[in-house]
Design an enzyme around this catalytic site. Structure first.
Site, PDB file in Angstrom:
ATOM      1  N   CYS A 229      62.005  43.864  49.724  1.00 13.70           N
ATOM      2  CA  CYS A 229      61.550  42.994  48.634  1.00 13.70           C
ATOM      3  C   CYS A 229      60.142  42.454  48.924  1.00 13.70           C
ATOM      4  O   CYS A 229      59.985  41.559  49.748  1.00 13.70           O
ATOM      5  CB  CYS A 229      62.536  41.852  48.441  1.00 13.70           C
ATOM      6  SG  CYS A 229      62.014  40.666  47.195  1.00 13.70           S
TER       7      CYS A 229
ATOM      8  N   CYS B 161      59.522  38.807  48.019  1.00 16.42           N
ATOM      9  CA  CYS B 161      60.105  37.872  48.986  1.00 16.42           C
ATOM     10  C   CYS B 161      59.282  37.843  50.280  1.00 16.42           C
ATOM     11  O   CYS B 161      59.020  36.777  50.821  1.00 16.42           O
ATOM     12  CB  CYS B 161      61.532  38.275  49.366  1.00 16.42           C
ATOM     13  SG  CYS B 161      62.548  38.862  48.020  1.00 16.42           S
ATOM     14  N   ASP B 162      58.913  39.005  50.791  1.00 15.79           N
ATOM     15  CA  ASP B 162      58.391  39.078  52.169  1.00 15.79           C
ATOM     16  C   ASP B 162      56.939  39.534  52.290  1.00 15.79           C
ATOM     17  O   ASP B 162      56.384  39.524  53.387  1.00 15.79           O
ATOM     18  CB  ASP B 162      59.278  40.034  52.998  1.00 15.79           C
ATOM     19  CG  ASP B 162      60.719  39.540  53.064  1.00 15.79           C
ATOM     20  OD1 ASP B 162      60.908  38.308  53.092  1.00 15.79           O
ATOM     21  OD2 ASP B 162      61.633  40.365  53.057  1.00 15.79           O
TER      22      ASP B 162
END
Ligand code: NDP
Length: 312
Positions: free
Chosen positions: A135, A138-139
């Site tokens: 993701c 997200c990261d």
């Protein structure tokens, strides 16, 4: 005779716990079946920086523990069990669990989520959360001004590569064929990015890194008979997701990929009284915060449904 639940929530990610918090605060005493890996996809994430409410990063597993405790504090009943069979043709609805409980409920919120597909190659599990992610939203931030690779050729892979191109120094998209599956408009955008290059007809065979501290360092790639190594700080596997909907297949309307169909701007499924929230019905946004929002919607719609049926 066994008690009939007012609302049964299946799944314990952000959608399930948020539904539980809202339903419990409304006095519905929800029963939540957590599944065998409670907490969902955030349990395999390390730092979370984009869930509103926290100035500093929080750990994914910690965030899920907080959601669980919040749900419990209002009277949610949580069973660490897994639903293996559903009977949605009867009313009240019935489900059977792995531990052989038979549960009846006047309404159900399905929030069983989705799982990223993985390559299942050497090193992948070891460096998951230590350089390997599924993701970018997200990261990606952890790889600001660094070199990353994205593996895959669909819409997700290209969107992730575009997102990362704005953050990272260099992005290498690795695709197993000589043509992308992603929509043309996304491809055109990608081809314009100066810091993106594409390795066509290429397959990643291994993730290699150091163990102290645990860090991904390079990818072992093959293209036909040629092998090569690519140094990277991070790698994003974007080869698709599959919703966890196997047990609902013969009961609810779904799209061709198995995502549960819900009415526009609603969590209502094809059966009155069964609702679906989070990644199990959403293949576009797939964020903890959007899943939580849908969990809230599900609980409010359950309340309306039960009240119309004069159950509450
Ligand atoms: P897709 O199934 O569309 O694409 C998966 C990609 O990964 C394909 O290019 C496939 O290669 C590749 N792949 C699959 N397995 C492997 C493997 N073992 N090794 C190497 N490569 C592999 O998944 P997406 O997640 O991209 O999209 C899922 C759905 O969600 C689609 O319907 C998509 O359109 C939709 N979506 C829509 C978005 C939007 O509208 N903005 C954003 C994101 C997703 P190959 O092409 O060779 O099969």
């Amino acid at each position: 005779m066994a008690e009939i639940e007012k609302v049964l929530i299946i799944g314990s990610g952000p959608a399930g716990y948020t539904a539980a918090i809202y339903a419990a605060r409304s006095g519905l005493k929800p029963l939540l079946i957590s599944g065998l890996e409670p907490g969902g996809q955030l349990m395999i994430t390390t730092e979370v920086e984009n869930f509103p409410g926290f100035e500093n990063p929080v750990q994914g597993p910690w965030l899920m523990e907080q959601m669980k405790n919040q749900a419990l504090s209002f009277g949610t009943k949580i069973h660490n069990d897994r639903v293996v069979k559903v009977e949605f043709n009867n009313y009240p609805f019935q489900v059977i669990t792995e531990k052989n409980s038979q549960i009846s409920s006047y309404s159900v919120i399905i929030s069983t989520g989705a799982k990223a597909k993985w390559l299942n190659i050497p090193g992948e599990e070891n460096f998951m959360g230590f350089g390997i992610s599924a993701c970018a939203t997200c990261d990606g931030f952890f790889f600001k001004n660094k070199d990353v690779a994205v593996i895959g050729g669909g819409n997700t892979a290209v969107e992730e590569a575009l997102y990362l191109a704005n953050l990272c120094k260099k992005v290498t998209l690795i695709h197993r064929r000589n043509q992308l599956r992603a929509e043309k408009i996304l491809q055109d955008r990608l081809f314009q990015k100066k810091n993106v290059r594409i390795l066509w007809n290429s397959v990643v065979n291994e993730f290699i890194g150091s163990d102290k501290p645990k860090t991904l360092e390079k990818l072992l790639i093959s293209s036909g008979k040629k092998s090569s190594e690519l140094k990277v700080d991070g790698a994003f596997v974007a080869i698709g997701h599959s919703p966890s909907t196997e047990i609902f297949k013969n009961s609810l309307n779904m799209d061709s990929e198995g995502y549960i169909h819900t009415e526009n701007k609603s969590t209502k499924t094809s059966i009155d009284g069964i609702f679906a929230a989070g990644d199990v019905t959403d293949k576009i946004y797939r964020q903890a915060v959007t899943a939580a929002g849908m969990g809230c919607m599900g609980a409010l719609e359950v309340e309306e449904f039960l009240s119309k049926k004069s159950i509450i």
